[in-house]
Design an enzyme around this catalytic site. Sequence first.
Site, PDB file in Angstrom:
ATOM      1  N   HIS A 152       0.828  -1.203   0.000  1.00  0.00           N
ATOM      2  CA  HIS A 152       0.000   0.000   0.000  1.00  0.00           C
ATOM      3  C   HIS A 152       0.862   1.252   0.000  1.00  0.00           C
ATOM      4  CE1 HIS A 152       0.691   1.542   4.128  1.00  0.00           C
ATOM      5  NE2 HIS A 152       0.988   0.281   4.395  1.00  0.00           N
ATOM      6  N   CYS A 153       0.217   2.389  -0.311  1.00  0.00           N
ATOM      7  CA  CYS A 153       0.798   3.715  -0.093  1.00  0.00           C
ATOM      8  C   CYS A 153      -0.244   4.499   0.697  1.00  0.00           C
ATOM      9  CB  CYS A 153       1.216   4.383  -1.398  1.00  0.00           C
ATOM     10  SG  CYS A 153      -0.049   4.403  -2.702  1.00  0.00           S
ATOM     11  N   THR A 154      -0.464   5.774   0.406  1.00  0.00           N
ATOM     12  CA  THR A 154      -1.466   6.527   1.159  1.00  0.00           C
ATOM     13  C   THR A 154      -2.870   6.274   0.614  1.00  0.00           C
ATOM     14  OG1 THR A 154       0.035   8.256   1.930  1.00  0.00           O
ATOM     15  CG2 THR A 154      -2.280   8.853   1.725  1.00  0.00           C
TER      16      THR A 154
END
Length: 254
Positions: A152-154
Amino acid sequence: MNSTFESPLTAPAAPLLEGASNFRDIGGYLNSRGQRVRRGQVFRSDHLAGLTGGDVARLQLLGVGYSLDFRGTAECAATPYGIAGVQRVALTIEPTVIARMQSLIAQGIVPTTDETVELMRETYRDFVNRNAPTFGRFLKHLVEQPTPQVFHCTAGKDRTGFAAALLLSALGVDRSTIEHDYLLTNQLYKRDARLEGQGHAHVMKVLWQVQPEFLQAAFETVESQHGGMHEYLHGAIGLSPQEVTELQRRLLEA
């Protein structure tokens, strides 16, 4: 347990997690040889700092042991998390488009919609050329450590979207299916006003959605500067033929 949607080419009726709207299984897709990507092994998501107790229990039920986090330093500090039984692995890629946008605004320049799209396309070119070692570590982690894993990222849309495109490419999934998976973000992701900051509406609309042109810029760069996806995976990304074979063995149904 069916951890993904029945048809891999339609959006799910409901999110799998309450506190991460863009969390989803990348399994279920068919590759060009008719092999299906295993369900319940690799998940993609937006950040995991807002999970409910029920979400954590669901991750544990899914058997997720690792979260591969592409967020930058400030992002991690703003929304830290710890999940019992899940080891977080930092794969830091700073959000350069934000820095570029701030630089323009500091000069009194408000980019147009087209200019903002081009900034995003340049970000994806950077993924290909500047961040290849980090994306290589991501794929190697899937080879070397047991699944299930989540990355994931943001927002789970750009760094995560390109990572998913690379993984599905390595598994032999065709470009149109990869684009379908990429664009699901526009149906799933619920924007978090706390993370968006201030900005002009037309700019924010571009920054917080995905467009085919963004991913296309990455694929074009892979083709024009690296000779194609096969060469890119074995070159800049750094996977050996044996590692690609092992990745396919692990994540494709027999």
